[in-house]
Design a protein around this motif. Structure first.
Motif, short mmCIF file in Angstrom:
data_model
loop_
_atom_site.label_atom_id
_atom_site.label_comp_id
_atom_site.label_asym_id
_atom_site.label_seq_id
_atom_site.Cartn_x
_atom_site.Cartn_y
_atom_site.Cartn_z
N TRP A 203 1.12 -1.58 0.16
CA TRP A 203 -0.12 -0.43 -0.09
C TRP A 203 0.75 1.14 0.01
O TRP A 203 0.88 1.98 -0.82
N ALA A 204 2.00 1.62 0.83
CA ALA A 204 2.29 2.34 1.26
C ALA A 204 3.24 2.88 -0.35
O ALA A 204 3.71 4.02 -0.58
N PHE A 205 3.59 1.74 -0.83
CA PHE A 205 4.51 1.95 -2.54
C PHE A 205 3.65 2.55 -3.21
O PHE A 205 3.78 3.50 -4.78
N SER A 206 2.29 1.74 -3.53
CA SER A 206 1.02 2.02 -4.72
C SER A 206 0.79 4.28 -3.89
O SER A 206 0.56 4.79 -5.10
N VAL A 207 0.38 4.57 -3.04
CA VAL A 207 0.37 5.40 -2.19
C VAL A 207 1.98 6.73 -2.79
O VAL A 207 1.22 7.50 -3.60
N CYS A 208 3.03 6.19 -3.05
CA CYS A 208 4.02 7.24 -2.82
C CYS A 208 4.06 7.20 -4.65
O CYS A 208 4.47 8.57 -4.69
N ARG A 209 3.50 5.83 -4.99
CA ARG A 209 3.98 6.36 -6.69
C ARG A 209 2.72 7.30 -7.40
O ARG A 209 3.20 7.85 -7.58
N HIS B 287 -5.70 14.35 -2.17
CA HIS B 287 -6.05 12.64 -1.36
C HIS B 287 -4.57 12.44 -0.92
O HIS B 287 -4.10 11.74 0.08
N MET B 288 -3.73 13.39 -1.96
CA MET B 288 -2.63 11.96 -1.97
C MET B 288 -1.36 12.61 -0.96
O MET B 288 -0.56 12.26 0.21
N ASP B 289 -1.86 13.77 -0.25
CA ASP B 289 -0.81 14.79 -0.02
C ASP B 289 -1.07 13.91 1.55
O ASP B 289 -0.33 14.28 2.84
N ALA B 290 -3.13 14.07 1.54
CA ALA B 290 -3.09 13.31 2.81
C ALA B 290 -2.51 11.50 3.36
O ALA B 290 -2.33 11.81 4.57
N TRP B 291 -3.23 11.41 2.55
CA TRP B 291 -2.09 9.55 2.22
C TRP B 291 -0.20 9.99 2.58
O TRP B 291 -0.06 9.28 3.83
N MET B 292 0.16 10.76 2.04
CA MET B 292 1.96 10.42 2.44
C MET B 292 1.88 11.50 3.54
O MET B 292 2.88 10.52 4.44
N ARG B 293 1.52 12.47 4.50
CA ARG B 293 1.14 12.80 5.69
C ARG B 293 0.69 11.84 6.65
O ARG B 293 1.45 11.60 7.56
N ARG B 294 0.23 11.01 6.23
CA ARG B 294 -0.51 9.80 7.24
C ARG B 294 0.74 8.62 7.48
O ARG B 294 1.17 7.75 8.40
N ARG C 240 6.36 4.58 8.07
CA ARG C 240 7.38 5.29 7.67
C ARG C 240 8.47 4.54 7.16
O ARG C 240 8.86 5.09 5.59
N VAL C 241 8.88 3.03 7.57
CA VAL C 241 9.91 2.32 7.01
C VAL C 241 9.13 1.82 4.91
O VAL C 241 10.05 1.88 4.65
N ARG C 242 8.18 2.08 5.36
CA ARG C 242 7.66 1.14 3.89
C ARG C 242 7.56 2.56 2.91
O ARG C 242 7.85 1.93 1.86
N ALA C 243 6.77 3.74 4.07
CA ALA C 243 7.08 4.57 2.68
C ALA C 243 8.66 5.49 2.43
O ALA C 243 8.76 5.77 1.17
N LYS C 244 8.99 5.07 3.80
CA LYS C 244 11.05 5.46 2.67
C LYS C 244 11.47 3.89 1.94
O LYS C 244 12.21 4.93 0.95
N GLU C 245 11.30 3.00 2.20
CA GLU C 245 11.78 2.02 0.94
C GLU C 245 10.55 2.24 -0.90
O GLU C 245 11.61 2.33 -1.56
#
Lengths: 171, 279
Positions: free
Chosen positions: B120-126, B166-173, B182-187
């Motif tokens: 999920w973190a990958f799809s959000v970041c992308r 929507h995506m800004d809010a997810w990144m903050r989340r 955080r680790v998944r988002a960073k990866e």
């Protein structure tokens, strides 16, 4: 020619009146005229062309709207064409006061008015996630999801009457 | 190569209805071809990302997000559709053939959308990186001299406002929801950052488009703005990715990645069963 101009006016009025009987396939309580999706109506001898302005580019109901418009106007001219157009941008400010009332009556909050363009995204007005509860009229509501059951609807919750409700998106 | 195989009838009557009307003869042939190439890169970006993100339908982390992510995906596929229809008018082809009838090697999406959905973190970041890039690209295209494109873009940009919000809010989340998130988002960002500028890949015949005013300037001139905006936001979240975007090159070319080969197989599966079916 004066006579042609005079006789053209009632015909156009009759066409608009007929279009007002075509309803949105997803929210049947509002007519496509009140929804503001009818852009221009061009009348030429034997021919009528109607521009339909989609609420969303990917709106799956737009084909149905075009087909319904062509059916509805068939009696007015041998050739009737309803076409999608982006020459004018549909915005939620195009919904008429009567359309907004019809939305409210069927349990949808109408969209908030559009504001001034936003500097950061340079896209559109800042989105004010505000809606008035269509059931109790309270303004004490919160946006639960900017993406509702169709592309053009958002989901809110009313703190006053504890009801979830939908808003036609401000866009 | 864009266009339909010889002699194939159009399979869907609705296509003709939806083509925004314009006169293709306003442009000379080479400019028309260059414009079709520009449009296909944008449409393929939207189409491929739309299909990747639609993979979350039914399995997103929560019901609201299931609906939201599916809506975002539907928006992108809608944008792709209108662009494919425009290409069909420019080249005399058929929009469905362009969307579903090309071999996997012929798709021209950028590398940023050539990754599988992963977690999920990958799809959000992308999606966040892409939506930011898309908004900058659209902002430039809104001033295009090619009126049908500028008109559609004006409409698309309003939808993009919701995407970005929507995506800004997810990144903050993701940044504030504990160590795992955080680790998944960073990866994810570390993997994606190298491809962050690829939506701005220069096109071979871009000069023709600039001369005609269809583009204001080179596409890769927009990449710095994207990188700066993304960097500022990620710094605020303390999620600065490693390394740097590796430049704007990298639209899909053969060989096709394993993940895209899989996705292509998925989204063309129904059509390949019966290419003349209407639905």
């Amino acid at each position: 020619m004066v006579s042609a101009a005079i006789s053209a006016i009632p015909l156009e009025q009759a066409i608009w009146a007929a279009l007002d009987e075509v309803h949105d396939p997803e929210i049947p309580t509002i007519s496509i005229v009140d929804l503001g999706v009818v852009g221009t109506v061009e009348v030429a001898p034997g021919r009528i062309r109607v521009a339909i302005l989609p609420t969303f580019v990917g709106c799956p109901a737009v084909d149905l709207m075009c087909a319904a418009v062509e059916d509805q106007l068939r009696g007015f001219a041998p050739q009737v064409q309803a076409r999608v157009s982006f020459a004018e941008t549909w915005t939620s400010d195009r919904i008429t006061p009567r359309g907004r009332r019809h939305l409210r009556e069927s349990g949808f909050a109408p969209p908030a008015p559009l504001g001034e363009p936003d500097g950061r995204s340079d896209l559109m007005s800042p989105l004010l996630p505000v809606a008035q509860c269509p059931y109790c009229g309270s303004a004490d509501t919160t946006l639960a999801n900017a993406f509702g059951p169709t592309l053009c609807r958002a989901i809110y919750h009313c703190a006053e009457c504890q009801q979830p409700f939908e808003q036609f998106k401000t866009i | 190569m864009i266009g339909s195989p010889d002699g194939r009838p159009r399979t869907r009557q609705t296509i003709a209805r939806d083509v925004p009307e314009f006169d293709v003869h306003d442009l000379d042939q080479p400019t028309r071809a260059a414009l079709a190439e520009l449009l296909v890169t944008i449409a393929d970006d939207e189409f491929v990302l739309g299909f990747w993100d639609s993979e979350w339908t039914g399995i997103a982390p929560m019901l609201e997000e299931d609906v939201a992510f599916s809506s975002l995906a539907q928006d992108e596929i809608g944008h792709a559709r209108v662009l494919y229809e425009m290409i069909a008018r420019l080249t005399g082809g058929d929009a469905d053939d362009i969307a579903f009838g090309r071999p996997a090697e012929a798709y021209r999406h950028c590398r940023l959308v050539d990754h599988p959905r992963t977690d999920w973190a990958f799809s959000v970041c992308r999606r966040w990186l892409y939506d930011l890039a898309d908004s900058i690209r659209l902002s430039a295209l809104a001033r295009s001299s090619f009126r049908p494109l500028a008109d559609v873009v004006a409409k698309i940009r309003r939808e993009e406002t919701y995407h970005l919000m929507h995506m800004d809010a997810w990144m903050r989340r993701l940044a504030s929801s504990g160590l795992d998130s955080r680790v998944r988002a960073k990866e994810a960002l570390d993997t994606l950052w190298v491809d962050a500028s690829t939506p701005f890949a220069r096109l071979p015949d871009e000069a023709l488009l600039i001369a005609a005013g269809i583009l204001e300037g080179p596409l890769d001139g927009l990449a710095d703005r994207h990188r700066d905006m993304a960097t500022d936001f990620l710094r605020e979240l303390d999620l600065q990715p490693l390394g740097a975007p590796s430049g704007t090159g990298g639209r899909q070319r053969p060989p096709v990645s394993t993940s895209f080969a899989w996705l292509w197989n998925e989204f063309t599966m129904v059509r390949r069963q019966d290419e003349t079916a209407t639905w």
